[in-house]
Design an enzyme around this catalytic site. Structure first.
Site, PDB file in Angstrom:
ATOM      1  N   GLN A 103       0.813  -1.219   0.000  1.00 41.12           N
ATOM      2  CA  GLN A 103       0.000   0.000   0.000  1.00 41.12           C
ATOM      3  C   GLN A 103       0.852   1.278   0.000  1.00 41.12           C
ATOM      4  OE1 GLN A 103      -3.914   1.655   2.289  1.00 41.12           O
ATOM      5  NE2 GLN A 103      -2.460   0.574   3.586  1.00 41.12           N
ATOM      6  N   LEU A 104       1.781   1.394   0.945  1.00 44.68           N
ATOM      7  CA  LEU A 104       2.606   2.594   1.030  1.00 44.68           C
ATOM      8  C   LEU A 104       3.576   2.684  -0.147  1.00 44.68           C
ATOM      9  CD1 LEU A 104       3.367   5.127   2.614  1.00 44.68           C
ATOM     10  CD2 LEU A 104       4.904   3.721   4.010  1.00 44.68           C
ATOM     11  N   ILE A 156      14.008  -8.921   1.294  1.00 48.68           N
ATOM     12  CA  ILE A 156      14.792  -8.446   2.446  1.00 48.68           C
ATOM     13  C   ILE A 156      15.324  -9.586   3.322  1.00 48.68           C
ATOM     14  CG2 ILE A 156      13.657  -6.193   2.488  1.00 48.68           C
ATOM     15  CD1 ILE A 156      12.085  -7.132   4.960  1.00 48.68           C
ATOM     16  N   ALA A 163       6.847  -5.399   5.206  1.00 50.82           N
ATOM     17  CA  ALA A 163       6.505  -5.848   6.565  1.00 50.82           C
ATOM     18  C   ALA A 163       5.513  -6.994   6.515  1.00 50.82           C
ATOM     19  CB  ALA A 163       5.915  -4.695   7.368  1.00 50.82           C
ATOM     20  N   TYR A 164       5.530  -7.792   7.569  1.00 50.50           N
ATOM     21  CA  TYR A 164       4.486  -8.792   7.791  1.00 50.50           C
ATOM     22  C   TYR A 164       3.405  -8.060   8.577  1.00 50.50           C
ATOM     23  CZ  TYR A 164       2.294 -13.225   9.208  1.00 50.50           C
ATOM     24  OH  TYR A 164       1.413 -14.267   9.401  1.00 50.50           O
ATOM     25  N   LYS A 167       7.431  -6.025  15.450  1.00 53.66           N
ATOM     26  CA  LYS A 167       7.742  -4.686  14.951  1.00 53.66           C
ATOM     27  C   LYS A 167       8.642  -3.930  15.924  1.00 53.66           C
ATOM     28  CE  LYS A 167       6.457  -2.831  11.707  1.00 53.66           C
ATOM     29  NZ  LYS A 167       7.135  -2.707  10.385  1.00 53.66           N
ATOM     30  N   TRP A 224      -3.395   2.917  11.425  1.00 60.10           N
ATOM     31  CA  TRP A 224      -4.694   3.076  10.765  1.00 60.10           C
ATOM     32  C   TRP A 224      -4.525   3.564   9.321  1.00 60.10           C
ATOM     33  CZ3 TRP A 224      -9.446   4.554  14.134  1.00 60.10           C
ATOM     34  CH2 TRP A 224      -9.349   3.945  15.394  1.00 60.10           C
ATOM     35  N   TYR A 263       2.435  -9.467  16.468  1.00 57.17           N
ATOM     36  CA  TYR A 263       2.774  -8.483  15.445  1.00 57.17           C
ATOM     37  C   TYR A 263       3.479  -7.276  16.065  1.00 57.17           C
ATOM     38  CZ  TYR A 263       2.059  -4.487  12.343  1.00 57.17           C
ATOM     39  OH  TYR A 263       2.238  -3.351  11.607  1.00 57.17           O
ATOM     40  N   ASP A 281       1.880   1.807  15.577  1.00 58.23           N
ATOM     41  CA  ASP A 281       1.336   2.123  16.898  1.00 58.23           C
ATOM     42  C   ASP A 281       1.156   0.859  17.747  1.00 58.23           C
ATOM     43  OD1 ASP A 281      -0.673   1.157  15.234  1.00 58.23           O
ATOM     44  OD2 ASP A 281      -2.222   2.501  15.977  1.00 58.23           O
TER      45      ASP A 281
END
Length: 284
Positions: free
Chosen positions: A12-13, A39, A62-63, A131, A152, A127, A104
């Site tokens: 997405q990002l 990675i 990321a997972y 992180k 979010w 998770y 977050d």
């Protein structure tokens, strides 16, 4: 702009960075394919760094399957910790600044006021722990890094809450949405813009930063706004977290204090509803 490798470019990002690069004709943002940018394969990554000599590396990989991580801990750790360790080693080796995206979920959600970068971390999910472990390994290896915590996240790309709500709203007359988890919706295009500003600034105030849109909302508030802005006729009922049990626990409160990122990089952050309007207009 400095030469920058973007990892996780299909996510997405990553797709938001691609869109911005296309719209602003930024040819210094490089998007290697997943085959050449795994990675977990440090040998493969080494070739990528040798061939491209990047000034910056943005890690969007990321997972992120929060609930699945509870039963797939090993896979989550591989991506969220080992992968980050690999990138950190190569950034250190080739004098590249690492920009790593975190979450977050490193907090437990007990603090009733906006979270700043110095607040104690205490994840309540696998998770979140993976992180946090990824965050903590970076400064052990490299000095030139920015860790950006967010939450979010939504956009026109990938799977996210906005797209899910629009789909469900078209199929159902009534939806039950959690009203006692509080945070701030974050438009991924705004986050990508912020990161590009960090790179363009040339600023070396390395460390951890928080970024989300401005304002506060529950998932219930967020869904109501989605249907209001999209003019979707659906009744939304607020429910407590206890009525929607998931394998992973979520922070009850994860509103972020963005003072540091705004002050350091002189950026203005849009209000969450304003950015939501932009996203929905693009989806429509």
């Amino acid at each position: 702009m400095s030469k920058t490798l973007v990892f996780g470019a299909s996510g997405q990002l990553g797709q938001c960075f691609k869109k911005i690069a296309e719209e602003k004709s930024i040819d210094s943002l490089l998007f290697p394919s997943e085959e050449e940018a795994n990675i977990l394969d440090i040998g493969l990554l080494d070739k990528l760094f040798i061939n491209n000599k990047p000034d910056y590396c943005i890690n969007c990989a990321a997972y992120t399957a929060v609930d699945k991580a509870e039963s797939d801990e090993q896979a989550a750790y591989k991506v969220n910790k080992t992968g980050v360790e690999n990138l950190s080693k190569l950034c250190d080796k080739y004098n590249t600044t690492l920009i790593h995206i975190s979450t977050d979920f490193v907090f437990n959600g007990d603090k009733p006021s906006p979270l700043n970068e110095e607040d104690e971390t205490s994840p309540i999910s696998v998770y979140g722990q993976t992180k946090l472990d990824g965050e903590q390994i970076i400064p052990e290896i490299i000095k030139q890094f920015f860790i950006i915590r967010t939450g979010w996240l939504y956009s026109e790309y990938g799977n996210n809450f906005v797209k899910t709500m629009l789909k469900l709203g078209a199929e159902r007359d009534v939806l039950k949405i959690i009203a006692d988890q509080i945070g701030t919706p974050t438009y991924a295009m705004d986050l990508a813009d912020c990161i590009i500003n960090i790179i363009s600034s040339g600023e070396s105030a390395y460390g951890i930063y928080h970024y989300s849109n401005e304002g506060v909302a529950s998932w219930y508030d967020f869904s109501k706004a989605i249907f209001d802005i999209s003019k979707t006729d659906v009744k939304v009922l607020p429910i407590p977290t206890s009525d929607y049990v998931t394998p992973a626990k979520r922070p009850a409160y994860s509103v972020m204090d963005k003072s540091k990122v705004k002050r350091t990089f002189s950026i203005e952050i849009p209000y969450w509803r304003d950015s939501l309007k932009v996203c929905i207009s693009k989806l429509k």
